[in-house]
Design an enzyme around this catalytic site. Structure first.
Site, PDB file in Angstrom:
ATOM      1  N   ASP A 259      -0.653  -8.754 -12.113  1.00 18.29           N
ATOM      2  CA  ASP A 259      -0.447  -7.584 -12.959  1.00 18.29           C
ATOM      3  C   ASP A 259      -0.169  -7.980 -14.416  1.00 18.29           C
ATOM      4  OD1 ASP A 259      -0.627  -4.848 -12.973  1.00 18.29           O
ATOM      5  OD2 ASP A 259       1.473  -4.492 -12.463  1.00 18.29           O
TER       6      ASP A 259
ATOM      7  N   LYS B  22      -1.056  -5.800 -20.917  1.00 20.72           N
ATOM      8  CA  LYS B  22       0.038  -5.587 -19.946  1.00 20.72           C
ATOM      9  C   LYS B  22       0.413  -6.915 -19.293  1.00 20.72           C
ATOM     10  CE  LYS B  22       0.971  -3.244 -15.494  1.00 20.72           C
ATOM     11  NZ  LYS B  22       0.437  -2.332 -14.446  1.00 20.72           N
TER      12      LYS B  22
ATOM     13  N   GLU C  77       4.562   1.801 -13.876  1.00 18.02           N
ATOM     14  CA  GLU C  77       5.402   1.129 -14.862  1.00 18.02           C
ATOM     15  C   GLU C  77       4.600   0.588 -16.039  1.00 18.02           C
ATOM     16  OE1 GLU C  77       4.108  -0.373 -12.357  1.00 18.02           O
ATOM     17  OE2 GLU C  77       3.310  -2.131 -13.381  1.00 18.02           O
TER      18      GLU C  77
ATOM     19  N   ASP D 284       6.378   3.112  -9.754  1.00 20.19           N
ATOM     20  CA  ASP D 284       5.261   2.161  -9.692  1.00 20.19           C
ATOM     21  C   ASP D 284       4.264   2.386 -10.833  1.00 20.19           C
ATOM     22  OD1 ASP D 284       3.804   0.083  -8.734  1.00 20.19           O
ATOM     23  OD2 ASP D 284       2.977   1.163  -6.989  1.00 20.19           O
TER      24      ASP D 284
ATOM     25  N   ARG E 138       2.302   1.849 -17.887  1.00 20.08           N
ATOM     26  CA  ARG E 138       2.219   2.769 -19.029  1.00 20.08           C
ATOM     27  C   ARG E 138       3.550   2.870 -19.765  1.00 20.08           C
ATOM     28  NH1 ARG E 138       0.215   7.427 -15.047  1.00 20.08           N
ATOM     29  NH2 ARG E 138      -0.538   5.558 -13.988  1.00 20.08           N
TER      30      ARG E 138
ATOM     31  N   LYS F 165       5.883  -0.777  -3.272  1.00 22.14           N
ATOM     32  CA  LYS F 165       4.525  -0.880  -2.736  1.00 22.14           C
ATOM     33  C   LYS F 165       4.588  -1.303  -1.279  1.00 22.14           C
ATOM     34  CE  LYS F 165       2.104  -2.181  -6.992  1.00 22.14           C
ATOM     35  NZ  LYS F 165       1.269  -0.959  -7.106  1.00 22.14           N
TER      36      LYS F 165
HETATM   37  N1  BES Z   1      -0.391  -2.600 -11.228  1.00 22.06           N
HETATM   38  C1  BES Z   1      -0.618  -1.368 -10.574  1.00 22.06           C
HETATM   39  C2  BES Z   1      -2.088  -0.982 -10.521  1.00 22.06           C
HETATM   40  C3  BES Z   1      -2.941  -1.730  -9.539  1.00 22.06           C
HETATM   41  C4  BES Z   1      -2.901  -1.429  -8.201  1.00 22.06           C
HETATM   42  C5  BES Z   1      -3.820  -2.673  -9.973  1.00 22.06           C
HETATM   43  C6  BES Z   1      -3.719  -2.081  -7.307  1.00 22.06           C
HETATM   44  C7  BES Z   1      -4.648  -3.336  -9.101  1.00 22.06           C
HETATM   45  C8  BES Z   1      -4.596  -3.049  -7.772  1.00 22.06           C
HETATM   46  C9  BES Z   1       0.126  -0.256 -11.312  1.00 22.06           C
HETATM   47  O1  BES Z   1       1.320  -0.612 -11.884  1.00 22.06           O
HETATM   48  C10 BES Z   1       0.408   0.792 -10.302  1.00 22.06           C
HETATM   49  O2  BES Z   1       1.153   0.523  -9.410  1.00 22.06           O
HETATM   50  N2  BES Z   1      -0.205   1.950 -10.448  1.00 22.06           N
HETATM   51  C11 BES Z   1      -0.037   3.006  -9.535  1.00 22.06           C
HETATM   52  C12 BES Z   1       0.004   4.269 -10.323  1.00 22.06           C
HETATM   53  C13 BES Z   1       0.367   5.478  -9.494  1.00 22.06           C
HETATM   54  C14 BES Z   1       1.802   5.374  -9.033  1.00 22.06           C
HETATM   55  C15 BES Z   1       0.153   6.714 -10.317  1.00 22.06           C
HETATM   56  C16 BES Z   1      -1.219   2.989  -8.577  1.00 22.06           C
HETATM   57  O3  BES Z   1      -2.333   2.718  -8.995  1.00 22.06           O
HETATM   58  O4  BES Z   1      -0.993   3.202  -7.388  1.00 22.06           O
HETATM   59 ZN    ZN Z   2       1.576  -2.537 -12.408  1.00 23.39          ZN
HETATM   60 MN    MN Z   3       2.924  -0.434 -10.516  1.00 28.13          MN
END
Ligand code: BES
Ligand code: ZN
Ligand code: MN
Length: 495
Positions: free
Chosen positions: A289, A266, A350, A348, A352, A278
């Protein structure tokens, strides 16, 4: 930093500092004992003062050495006088290199590969010296006016007996390759989002291709992805002024027509969350990321440098995720390259969306296995903290191979279940599947989502959200899981 093997007797060496071990109860390692004898017992004198007991990780720097071209000796505590655990060996190494920081020491001879370490050979021990030392001296100074680094060390020589020379040399070659891969991964990851854009990542891939002619680099532009029908991936970059890139690194060290190992990383160069924005605290860390993508670059560097007899394909889907008038909106329905439709319930989620189209794209390589690496879910931090990466997959043999590699490499992993029951959470009223599965088991439902695009091959997913970087006062990229993947590839090359 320059790393080398040294076979000359200790007494004849010239260096700023020699590192030797001392066990608990003040028993000397072989090198410590021999240098003690040729320097009027200087080590014994220090021990008799009680300044070091030999507990693992203790250190004492002896700054003046009589009758010797060795300027200083660093005593390092090893712990009990029995074979060390791999972890304790690395702890002692880390203490050693850390205690050389803020000194003027440039040339170092390290004798610690002679320690007995459980289930390890000289090759592994040599490699660990390179990896641990390299990791400890890394500093991101690109944007500091004062670029002076804490460590002045320029050269590390690792002492080896003639009988272990070959093993040590292999360890050195592997260690240097992996260390260089880790450095690249960390550097790219630590770069800020305004510098390290998808275009920048693609340029860096081309640079790597120039340095290693065995790596063929190509990049799909948005128009190419359009033609392929990558509607999920492209929906993410629509909200950004930076065009998305799908970077391919093609390494053919193996048999012609041999099925490749595909690594997908990714490469979100900044994840603001999109319209599902966020919150502000810690958002700067979303420059990380793209650590999955940086890991693919670092691992392919290591593989190319080791000239592994394998075919490996690296795929890095890269984009930003930003709020914008043209960005994904909650409720939007996308058509992925596979034809499956996706309801975006949270913009968020994204990662996947990028990965699912890249997984479909990977099919054209007729892969032996596909491993994706992604900072995919905050839920992984809740479940596992910052110790192991999360592992999920549709093939036990592949998962077990990765678990075995993670142990050897000291780059831990923990497998989570990918059971059918969890797929329920991804049901959508309006499309084939939703892009989020609610608040329960977020790491697992993210992997469930990906699994629906990985049905035609053996696949494993590493969630590296907790392991790719450190937060807090030592904020910075870790280079994980380059060690784990490099070990997996080494094992595959020898298997
Ligand atoms: N890049 C983030 C995941 C992440 C969050 C990695 C904090 C490290 C620290 C990912 O794109 C994301 O935002 N995931 C969301 C998914 C949710 C909306 C189902 C998350 O983890 O909040
Ligand atoms: Zn992300
Ligand atoms: Mn995200």
């Amino acid at each position: 930093m320059d790393y080398a093997i040294e076979t000359a007797p200790l007494e004849t060496l010239q260096c700023d500092c020699l590192i030797v071990g001392v066990y608990q109860d003040q028993q000397l390692s072989a090198s410590a004992s021999s240098i003690n004898n040729s320097t009027q017992g200087v080590i014994n004198k220090i021990l008799s003062r009680g300044d070091i007991s030999g507990k693992n990780g203790e250190t004492v720097l002896i700054n003046v050495i009589p009758d010797s071209s060795i300027e200083r000796i660093l005593l390092v505590g090893l712990g009990e006088n029995k074979p060390l655990s791999g972890k304790n060996y690395r702890k002692a190494l880390l203490a050693a290199i850390n205690s050389l920081k803020k000194t003027q020491i440039k040339s170092v001879v390290c004798s610690l590969a002679e320690c007995d370490v459980m289930a390890s050979d000289w090759q592994w021990k040599t490699r660990q010296i390179v990896e641990v030392f390299n990791d400890a001296v890394y500093q991101f100074t690109a944007y500091k006016t004062d670029k002076e680094t804490e460590s002045k060390v320029e050269k590390i020589s690792i002492t080896t007996s003639e009988t272990e020379l070959r093993s040590a040399q292999t360890g050195l070659i592997q260690g240097k390759a992996i260390a260089e891969g880790i450095n690249l991964t960390k550097l790219l990851a630590d770069l800020p989002g305004n510098i390290c854009t998808p275009t920048y990542l693609a340029q860096q891939a081309f640079e790597l291709g120039k340095k290693y002619p065995s790596l063929d680099i190509s990049v799909l532009e948005e128009s190419d992805m359009e033609k392929l029908g990558m509607g999920a991936l492209l929906s993410v970059s629509r909200g950004s002024r930076q065009p998305a890139k799908l970077i391919t690194l093609d390494y053919r060290g193996g048999e012609k027509n041999g099925k490749p190992i595909v690594l997908i990383g990714k490469g979100l160069t900044f994840d603001a969350g999109g319209i599902s924005l966020k919150q502000a605290p810690g958002m700067d860390e979303m420059k990380y990321d793209m650590c999955g993508g940086a890991t693919v670059l670092g691992t392919l560097l290591a593989a190319a440098q080791m000239q592994l007899p394998l075919n490996i394909i690296g795929l890095i889907p890269s984009s930003e995720n930003m709020p914008d008038g043209d960005a994904n909106k909650p409720g939007d329905i996308l058509t992925s390259m596979s034809g499956k439709t996706i309801e975006v319930l949270n913009t968020d989620a994204e990662g996947r969306l990028l990965l699912c189209d890249t997984l479909t794209y990977a099919e054209r390589y007729n892969p032996d296995v596909v491993i994706d690496l992604a900072t995919l879910t905050g839920a992984c931090l809740v479940a596992l903290g910052r110790v192991p990466s999360g592992l999920l997959g549709n093939n036990d043999a592949l998962c077990n191979d990765l678990l075995a590699a993670s142990e050897t490499a000291n780059d831990s992993l923990w497998r989570l279940p990918l059971w059918e029951e969890y797929q329920e959470q991804l049901k959508s009223n309006f499309a084939d599947l939703a892009n989020v599965g609610g608040k329960d088991a977020g790491t697992i439902t993210a992997a469930c989502f990906l699994s629906q695009f990985a049905e035609n091959f053996h696949w494993a997913h590493l969630d590296i959200a907790g392991t790719a970087w450190r937060t807090g006062p030592t904020k910075g990229a870790t280079g994980r899981p380059v060690p784990l993947l490099s070990q997996y590839l080494i094992n595959r090359a020898h298997g």
